[in-house]
Design a protein around this motif. Sequence first.
Motif, PDB file in Angstrom:
ATOM      1  N   THR A 132     -25.347 -36.820  44.656  1.00  0.00           N
ATOM      2  CA  THR A 132     -24.509 -36.728  43.451  1.00  0.00           C
ATOM      3  C   THR A 132     -24.082 -38.102  42.923  1.00  0.00           C
ATOM      4  O   THR A 132     -23.030 -38.204  42.290  1.00  0.00           O
ATOM      5  N   CYS A 274     -24.823 -30.594  41.138  1.00  0.00           N
ATOM      6  CA  CYS A 274     -23.988 -29.784  42.026  1.00  0.00           C
ATOM      7  C   CYS A 274     -24.351 -28.309  41.827  1.00  0.00           C
ATOM      8  O   CYS A 274     -24.783 -27.907  40.749  1.00  0.00           O
ATOM      9  N   THR A 278     -24.354 -24.223  47.190  1.00  0.00           N
ATOM     10  CA  THR A 278     -24.291 -25.217  48.275  1.00  0.00           C
ATOM     11  C   THR A 278     -23.272 -24.847  49.348  1.00  0.00           C
ATOM     12  O   THR A 278     -23.535 -25.045  50.548  1.00  0.00           O
ATOM     13  N   ASP A 291     -19.140 -29.406  45.286  1.00  0.00           N
ATOM     14  CA  ASP A 291     -20.222 -28.751  44.538  1.00  0.00           C
ATOM     15  C   ASP A 291     -19.669 -27.570  43.744  1.00  0.00           C
ATOM     16  O   ASP A 291     -20.007 -27.383  42.575  1.00  0.00           O
ATOM     17  N   TYR A 295     -20.130 -27.666  39.660  1.00  0.00           N
ATOM     18  CA  TYR A 295     -21.451 -27.189  39.214  1.00  0.00           C
ATOM     19  C   TYR A 295     -21.422 -26.825  37.731  1.00  0.00           C
ATOM     20  O   TYR A 295     -20.443 -26.314  37.207  1.00  0.00           O
TER      21      TYR A 295
END
Length: 347
Positions: A132, A274, A278, A291, A295
Amino acid sequence: MPVSDYQLVSAWQEVLRLSKLEAGQTVTILTSTATHPQNLRCAAIAVQSLGAVMNRLDLPPVNAEKALSRDPLAYLGTTPLTGNKAAIACLKESDLVLDLMTLLFSPEQIDILKSGTKILLAVEPPEVLVRTVPTEADRKRVKTAAARIEAAKEMTVVSDAGTDLRCPIGEFPATAEYAFVDEAGRWDHWPSGFAFTFPNEGQATGRIVIDKGDILLPQKSYTTDQIILTVENGYATKIEGGVDAELLREYMASFNDPEGYAISHIGWGLQPRCYWSTLGLYDKEQTIGMDARAYEGNFLFSLGPNNEGGGSRTTACHIDIPLRNCTVSLDGEEVVRNGKVLDGGVK
Ligand SMILES: [Fe+2]
């Protein structure tokens, strides 16, 4: 997957470059007992490789007797800086603080930022950080979203699951989190990638349906049934549903603080690196769930304080809840439709 020190050092170097770290500036790395050793090791190498002066400030954890879990975001109480003038002075004298401890929002942190010090929080495991690494494009996208929030008077959210929420906004500023700190006095969190504000005090109304498969944080769990929140005058006044609702009700009741039920930050995720899925790949001890917060296309709302946005509400209870498949509108104009961001993506 394991990450090589080389990869993680490179990731840190890129984040420090985006944060405009210059040779000769002072960086203090803030650590505690739960600091990930590879994150610390590689941050230290990256800072030195760019010619900065490096300190490490290691502080003991606090709140253990009150917190219900090991998640560092679960209990917003005092911090290791409370009453710690020497540590505050060290951080104020630094150009940049890399927070590998989780300082959290506190009067001390606000005070340090006002001195011009930048603070970057980074506590996710190395492979999440490497995946990320933020970009300039992330920054532009999140800033654009924040500007749209800033210009609006109302955020509304609906979903097929039954969410129908109306939040007058404008009392508090919009915030852009894009995972680096390129301005004096800026706080950010790597990873991130979302924009948000807070509803006008006492004005959020409607219904929020946390659907099956949505995520509760710090529970770090996917709900197995709907939880229905009734929102009146800025507070969740009813939490209804099955076992998931019971779990949430008991957890929140343990704080014994009515302010914990206030609607806190509201916004949406913009980070394509993200993922909703996850969290299912990790043990709860390994992640704080960034995440889930970032996201792309989520509607991220929370319950609890608004002092982060300049409000007066502080409470130890803070729940972040990213919802899928919502349609978010600003003054009637859709910005997210059924969980898809309507800005054309990262450019
Ligand atoms: Fe939050």
